[in-house]
Design a protein around this motif. Structure first.
Motif, PDB file in Angstrom:
ATOM      1  N   TYR A  71     -11.739 -48.011 -88.931  1.00 55.04           N
ATOM      2  CA  TYR A  71     -11.280 -46.727 -88.978  1.00 55.04           C
ATOM      3  C   TYR A  71     -11.093 -46.444 -90.449  1.00 55.04           C
ATOM      4  O   TYR A  71     -10.830 -47.228 -91.179  1.00 55.04           O
ATOM      5  N   THR A  72     -11.037 -45.051 -90.707  1.00 52.01           N
ATOM      6  CA  THR A  72     -10.633 -44.481 -92.026  1.00 52.01           C
ATOM      7  C   THR A  72      -8.892 -44.496 -91.956  1.00 52.01           C
ATOM      8  O   THR A  72      -8.431 -44.504 -90.773  1.00 52.01           O
ATOM      9  N   VAL A  73      -8.402 -44.301 -93.087  1.00 51.44           N
ATOM     10  CA  VAL A  73      -7.038 -44.395 -93.094  1.00 51.44           C
ATOM     11  C   VAL A  73      -6.510 -43.296 -92.308  1.00 51.44           C
ATOM     12  O   VAL A  73      -5.378 -43.503 -91.230  1.00 51.44           O
ATOM     13  N   ARG A  74      -6.848 -42.104 -92.331  1.00 49.28           N
ATOM     14  CA  ARG A  74      -6.096 -41.089 -91.836  1.00 49.28           C
ATOM     15  C   ARG A  74      -6.576 -40.944 -90.534  1.00 49.28           C
ATOM     16  O   ARG A  74      -5.578 -40.805 -89.490  1.00 49.28           O
ATOM     17  N   HIS A  75      -7.731 -41.252 -90.167  1.00 48.92           N
ATOM     18  CA  HIS A  75      -8.170 -41.687 -88.512  1.00 48.92           C
ATOM     19  C   HIS A  75      -7.366 -42.619 -87.875  1.00 48.92           C
ATOM     20  O   HIS A  75      -6.725 -42.064 -86.547  1.00 48.92           O
ATOM     21  N   ALA A  76      -7.243 -43.857 -88.439  1.00 47.80           N
ATOM     22  CA  ALA A  76      -6.389 -44.573 -87.807  1.00 47.80           C
ATOM     23  C   ALA A  76      -4.825 -44.187 -87.608  1.00 47.80           C
ATOM     24  O   ALA A  76      -4.287 -44.490 -86.530  1.00 47.80           O
ATOM     25  N   ILE A  77      -4.337 -43.743 -88.445  1.00 47.60           N
ATOM     26  CA  ILE A  77      -2.870 -43.101 -88.634  1.00 47.60           C
ATOM     27  C   ILE A  77      -2.818 -42.034 -87.104  1.00 47.60           C
ATOM     28  O   ILE A  77      -1.833 -42.096 -86.423  1.00 47.60           O
ATOM     29  N   GLN A  78      -3.814 -41.188 -87.252  1.00 42.69           N
ATOM     30  CA  GLN A  78      -3.668 -39.950 -86.037  1.00 42.69           C
ATOM     31  C   GLN A  78      -3.998 -40.942 -84.566  1.00 42.69           C
ATOM     32  O   GLN A  78      -3.378 -40.563 -83.853  1.00 42.69           O
ATOM     33  N   VAL A  79      -4.942 -41.870 -84.510  1.00 39.32           N
ATOM     34  CA  VAL A  79      -5.231 -42.464 -83.451  1.00 39.32           C
ATOM     35  C   VAL A  79      -3.816 -43.257 -83.138  1.00 39.32           C
ATOM     36  O   VAL A  79      -3.820 -43.452 -81.707  1.00 39.32           O
ATOM     37  N   ALA A  80      -3.227 -44.208 -83.730  1.00 38.47           N
ATOM     38  CA  ALA A  80      -2.336 -44.907 -83.374  1.00 38.47           C
ATOM     39  C   ALA A  80      -1.137 -44.119 -83.230  1.00 38.47           C
ATOM     40  O   ALA A  80      -0.451 -44.317 -82.043  1.00 38.47           O
ATOM     41  N   LYS A  81      -0.890 -42.896 -83.523  1.00 40.57           N
ATOM     42  CA  LYS A  81       0.181 -41.897 -83.213  1.00 40.57           C
ATOM     43  C   LYS A  81      -0.061 -41.383 -81.882  1.00 40.57           C
ATOM     44  O   LYS A  81       0.796 -41.342 -81.045  1.00 40.57           O
ATOM     45  N   GLU A  82      -1.419 -40.875 -81.551  1.00 39.41           N
ATOM     46  CA  GLU A  82      -1.726 -40.379 -80.257  1.00 39.41           C
ATOM     47  C   GLU A  82      -1.638 -41.270 -79.105  1.00 39.41           C
ATOM     48  O   GLU A  82      -1.113 -41.190 -78.062  1.00 39.41           O
ATOM     49  N   ARG A  83      -1.951 -42.692 -79.436  1.00 39.28           N
ATOM     50  CA  ARG A  83      -1.964 -43.817 -78.324  1.00 39.28           C
ATOM     51  C   ARG A  83      -0.704 -44.561 -78.283  1.00 39.28           C
ATOM     52  O   ARG A  83      -0.688 -45.777 -77.552  1.00 39.28           O
ATOM     53  N   GLY A  84       0.286 -44.349 -79.286  1.00 43.18           N
ATOM     54  CA  GLY A  84       1.413 -45.203 -79.424  1.00 43.18           C
ATOM     55  C   GLY A  84       1.296 -46.573 -79.627  1.00 43.18           C
ATOM     56  O   GLY A  84       1.961 -47.555 -79.477  1.00 43.18           O
ATOM     57  N   GLY A  85       0.402 -46.770 -80.645  1.00 41.56           N
ATOM     58  CA  GLY A  85       0.045 -48.056 -81.319  1.00 41.56           C
ATOM     59  C   GLY A  85       0.478 -47.979 -82.861  1.00 41.56           C
ATOM     60  O   GLY A  85       1.251 -47.290 -83.153  1.00 41.56           O
ATOM     61  N   TYR A  86      -0.079 -48.843 -83.283  1.00 39.02           N
ATOM     62  CA  TYR A  86       0.145 -49.046 -84.968  1.00 39.02           C
ATOM     63  C   TYR A  86      -1.092 -49.472 -85.732  1.00 39.02           C
ATOM     64  O   TYR A  86      -2.415 -49.962 -85.050  1.00 39.02           O
ATOM     65  N   VAL A  87      -1.151 -49.335 -86.757  1.00 37.72           N
ATOM     66  CA  VAL A  87      -2.434 -49.401 -88.045  1.00 37.72           C
ATOM     67  C   VAL A  87      -2.194 -50.805 -88.574  1.00 37.72           C
ATOM     68  O   VAL A  87      -1.234 -51.163 -88.955  1.00 37.72           O
ATOM     69  N   TRP A  88      -3.196 -51.390 -88.769  1.00 35.63           N
ATOM     70  CA  TRP A  88      -3.343 -52.660 -89.519  1.00 35.63           C
ATOM     71  C   TRP A  88      -4.435 -52.626 -90.621  1.00 35.63           C
ATOM     72  O   TRP A  88      -5.450 -52.439 -90.373  1.00 35.63           O
ATOM     73  N   LEU A  89      -3.665 -52.268 -91.661  1.00 35.04           N
ATOM     74  CA  LEU A  89      -4.615 -52.093 -93.104  1.00 35.04           C
ATOM     75  C   LEU A  89      -4.506 -53.328 -93.928  1.00 35.04           C
ATOM     76  O   LEU A  89      -3.462 -53.740 -94.312  1.00 35.04           O
ATOM     77  N   GLY A  90      -5.961 -53.925 -94.111  1.00 33.80           N
ATOM     78  CA  GLY A  90      -5.830 -54.924 -94.918  1.00 33.80           C
ATOM     79  C   GLY A  90      -6.341 -54.684 -96.331  1.00 33.80           C
ATOM     80  O   GLY A  90      -7.370 -53.962 -96.329  1.00 33.80           O
TER      81      GLY A  90
END
Length: 351
Positions: free
Chosen positions: A42-61
């Protein structure tokens, strides 16, 4: 147009003040949700949005980001400003620091080179790399500086655990790094055992410089790994509101492995110090033995030299000069005295 493409690639818009291509430092951006890692990068913004919607979290390396990179990432994730400078600064001590509801964890990486042709310039152990982990309520950002880090595909066996929280993923990464410490300590144990065998085996030749080399390398590893133990203890003890109870139990296992490595490396340090003392003593004893042997040989050579010197003074009144068997008598005296000296030297272990 190029700037727009760069902004789209990273998921950060022009309004986010993106001035540098952040994608150069981004290795991956993944989302964990619903008990698994979602497919795709994912892109950063998209990952943050998806994680928020699905109650998950983002792993950015990230890999060796510049300060401008971290400033943009910090703005996107709401990272505390004091973490930005630490994240771009390499060669830090292992530590755990807290900023509000975020944790900043630093773990040094250690690599071992198994090379029999070791010299004074060869680094057996390298501790230049480090892994930094930024833990937030719904994200974990890993920053590596000259250090290997397992990718998402290497965590397949632990997907379910990793998906539970950013702290769980932090545990898995810390466990990998400390497990590497354990492997290196076992390799070092073989090397130290070999050095001990060489030093304490009679009649063997050894290079004391190699002992000094391993002493230096072990000290370097201690400087890189020993501070991790109090950092992990603080992580388990002082941040219960961020680290779930189950994950704290897992971190205790990492702490136990780290303490074992710490004790083992400390033992290597003491053993190598003893080896240096034993080596110096062995060299000194060998030098003393060599000096005794040299002295014995010189003593044997002095006897005929002394007798020949006396009869070479050319005085007229020397009774033995007119004796028919004087020459043979002098030789016989030389042989008898030298034989007596050889017997005496061997009895006293000089020869």
């Amino acid at each position: 147009m190029p700037d727009a493409k760069k902004s789209a690639a990273t998921g950060l818009q022009r309004g986010d003040r993106l001035r540098v291509p952040v994608e150069r430092s981004i290795e991956h951006c993944r989302v964990f949700a619903d008990g698994d890692m979602l497919a795709g990068d994912y892109t950063v913004r998209h990952a943050i949005q998806v994680a928020k919607e699905r109650g998950g979290y983002v792993w950015l390396g990230l890999r060796e980001p510049q300060k401008a990179h971290m400033e943009n990432i910090a703005e996107a994730f709401g990272i505390h400003e004091l973490i930005v400078d630490d994240a771009v600064t390499a060669h830090q001590r292992p530590k755990v620091e807290r900023y509000d509801d975020q944790l900043f964890i630093v773990i040094r990486s250690v690599t071992f080179t198994d090379d029999e042709q070791v010299d004074d310039t060869h680094e057996v152990i390298q501790t230049l790399g480090e892994v930094q982990m930024l833990l937030g309520p719904n994200f974990i950002i890993t920053v590596r500086h000259s250090a290997p880090l397992p990718g998402a595909h290497e965590l397949d066996r632990h997907r379910q655990l990793a998906s539970t929280s950013p702290a769980a993923l932090a545990y898995l990464l810390a466990d990998r790094l400390v497990a590497h410490y354990v492997r290196i300590s076992l390799l070092l144990e073989d090397e130290v055992d070999e050095l001990e065998t060489t030093v304490f085996t009679p009649g063997t030749n050894f290079n004391i410089d190699k002992i000094y080399l391993y002493k230096r390398e072990v000290l370097e590893m201690r400087h890189a790994t020993d501070p991790l133990a109090p950092a992990l203890q603080a992580l388990i003890r002082d941040h219960k509101d961020i680290i779930p109870k189950q994950i704290r139990s897992y971190f205790r296992d990492v702490l136990d492995a780290e303490l074992q490595v710490k004790d083992r490396i400390g033992g290597f340090d003491a053993r190598l110090s003893s080896l240096i003392d034993a080596s110096v003593a062995k060299v000194t004893m060998q030098q003393n033995k060599d000096m005794r042997t040299i002295s014995a040989v010189v003593g044997l050579a002095a006897v005929p030299t002394l007798i020949a010197g006396i009869y070479g003074m050319n005085f007229r009144n020397m009774p033995e000069l007119e004796w028919e068997y004087g020459y043979y008598g002098a030789l016989a005296v030389m042989v008898v005295i030298m034989a007596a000296l050889v017997w005496w030297f061997r009895r006293n272990h000089w020869l």
